[in-house]
Design a protein around this motif. Structure first.
Motif, PDB file in Angstrom:
ATOM      1  N   VAL A   1      32.155  -1.618 -34.853  1.00  0.00           N
ATOM      2  CA  VAL A   1      31.843  -1.311 -33.451  1.00  0.00           C
ATOM      3  C   VAL A   1      32.198  -2.522 -32.597  1.00  0.00           C
ATOM      4  O   VAL A   1      31.667  -3.612 -32.823  1.00  0.00           O
TER       5      VAL A   1
ATOM      6  N   SER B   1      31.258  -2.993 -26.274  1.00  0.00           N
ATOM      7  CA  SER B   1      30.369  -1.876 -25.945  1.00  0.00           C
ATOM      8  C   SER B   1      29.015  -2.397 -25.463  1.00  0.00           C
ATOM      9  O   SER B   1      28.450  -1.895 -24.483  1.00  0.00           O
TER      10      SER B   1
ATOM     11  N   TYR C   1      25.537  -0.443 -27.720  1.00  0.00           N
ATOM     12  CA  TYR C   1      26.033  -0.381 -29.104  1.00  0.00           C
ATOM     13  C   TYR C   1      25.812   1.010 -29.681  1.00  0.00           C
ATOM     14  O   TYR C   1      26.706   1.596 -30.303  1.00  0.00           O
TER      15      TYR C   1
ATOM     16  N   TYR D   1      28.134   3.669 -28.194  1.00  0.00           N
ATOM     17  CA  TYR D   1      29.466   3.686 -28.814  1.00  0.00           C
ATOM     18  C   TYR D   1      29.421   4.457 -30.128  1.00  0.00           C
ATOM     19  O   TYR D   1      30.327   5.247 -30.428  1.00  0.00           O
TER      20      TYR D   1
ATOM     21  N   ILE E   1      34.996   5.473 -23.025  1.00  0.00           N
ATOM     22  CA  ILE E   1      33.899   4.887 -23.801  1.00  0.00           C
ATOM     23  C   ILE E   1      33.335   3.667 -23.080  1.00  0.00           C
ATOM     24  O   ILE E   1      32.117   3.449 -23.053  1.00  0.00           O
TER      25      ILE E   1
ATOM     26  N   CYS F   1      29.461   3.271 -21.936  1.00  0.00           N
ATOM     27  CA  CYS F   1      28.606   2.124 -22.275  1.00  0.00           C
ATOM     28  C   CYS F   1      28.043   1.476 -21.014  1.00  0.00           C
ATOM     29  O   CYS F   1      26.863   1.104 -20.966  1.00  0.00           O
TER      30      CYS F   1
END
Length: 203
Positions: free
Chosen positions: A104, A108, A154, A157, A178, A182
Motif C-alpha cells: 500500500v 494514501s 491507508y 486504499y 484513489i 484518500c
C-alpha cells in the motif's frame, strides 16, 4: 469570548457578572435590560483586555496574555497547526511517493492527512464566517485528526484496491481517483470518528 479570556489568565469577573445578569433578564424576557447588561459585559471584557496589555511610556502594547486571548478566540493555534500540517504532508507526498507498506503506497495516508488538515482550516473559516470567532478546534484534540486520518487513508486504499469499489478508466485516472478518495476520507475524519464512536457504544 469569556472562556478564551479566562484561559488566557485575563480577569473577567466583572464581565462575567454582567453576563450572568444579562442571561437572567433574557430568561425573564426583559430584552432591553438583557441587551444593556450584555453591552456592559462586553465593555468590561474590553477593559480587562486593555488592562492586561503592557504599558510602556503611556502606550499600551499586547502582552503574552492578550496575544494568547486573540489566538484562542480566532482559532489561530489550529490555523497554524493545520497550515504546518499541509506543508508537511505536501512534502511527504512529493518526497516519499514511491514508499509503501505491505504493497500500500504511503501517499494514501499522506493524502488523507492533507485532507484532515484542510478540514481543520475549513472548520475555522466557517466558524469565523458564521460567528466571528472559533467555536470548534479550541482544544488540542484536533492535533490527533491528521494521525487518525492517516490510518483511515491507508484503510481507504485497501478498501478501494480490494475491488469493493470499481474504478474504470486508465491507470492514471484510477490513481487520481484513489488519491481523491484518500483525501476525501481524511477530510471526513471527524465525521468518521463520530460514526465509529456510535458503533462502539452500541457493541
Amino acid at each position: 469570548m469569556l472562556q478564551a479570556a479566562h484561559r488566557s489568565s485575563i480577569e473577567i469577573k466583572d464581565s462575567y457578572d454582567f453576563y450572568v445578569l444579562a442571561l437572567k433578564e433574557f430568561n425573564k424576557e426583559n430584552l432591553s435590560e438583557a441587551y444593556l447588561y450584555c453591552d456592559r459585559a462586553r465593555y468590561e471584557l474590553t477593559s480587562a483586555i486593555n488592562d492586561a496589555k503592557i504599558k510602556i511610556k503611556g502606550s499600551r502594547f499586547h502582552s503574552l496574555r492578550t496575544i494568547s486571548y486573540f489566538f484562542k478566540l480566532y482559532g489561530l493555534y489550529a490555523v497554524i497547526f493545520a497550515s504546518l500540517a499541509v506543508v508537511l504532508f505536501s512534502f511527504l507526498i512529493t518526497r516519499f511517493s514511491e514508499a509503501s507498506i505491505l504493497g500500500v503506497p504511503l501517499w494514501s495516508s499522506f493524502f488523507a492527512g492533507l485532507g484532515s488538515s484542510a478540514q481543520i482550516l475549513t472548520g475555522i473559516a466557517d466558524d469565523l464566517r458564521r460567528y466571528g470567532m472559533a467555536s470548534r478546534y479550541k482544544r488540542l484534540w484536533y492535533m490527533a485528526l491528521p494521525l487518525l486520518a492517516m490510518v483511515f487513508g491507508y484503510m481507504a486504499y485497501l478498501f478501494v484496491g480490494s475491488g469493493f469499489i470499481a474504478i474504470n478508466g486508465s491507470t492514471d485516472s484510477q490513481a487520481f481517483s484513489i488519491m481523491f478518495t484518500c483525501f476525501l476520507t481524511g477530510f471526513l475524519t471527524k465525521w468518521l470518528i463520530g460514526r465509529l464512536s456510535r458503533m462502539s457504544r452500541d457493541i
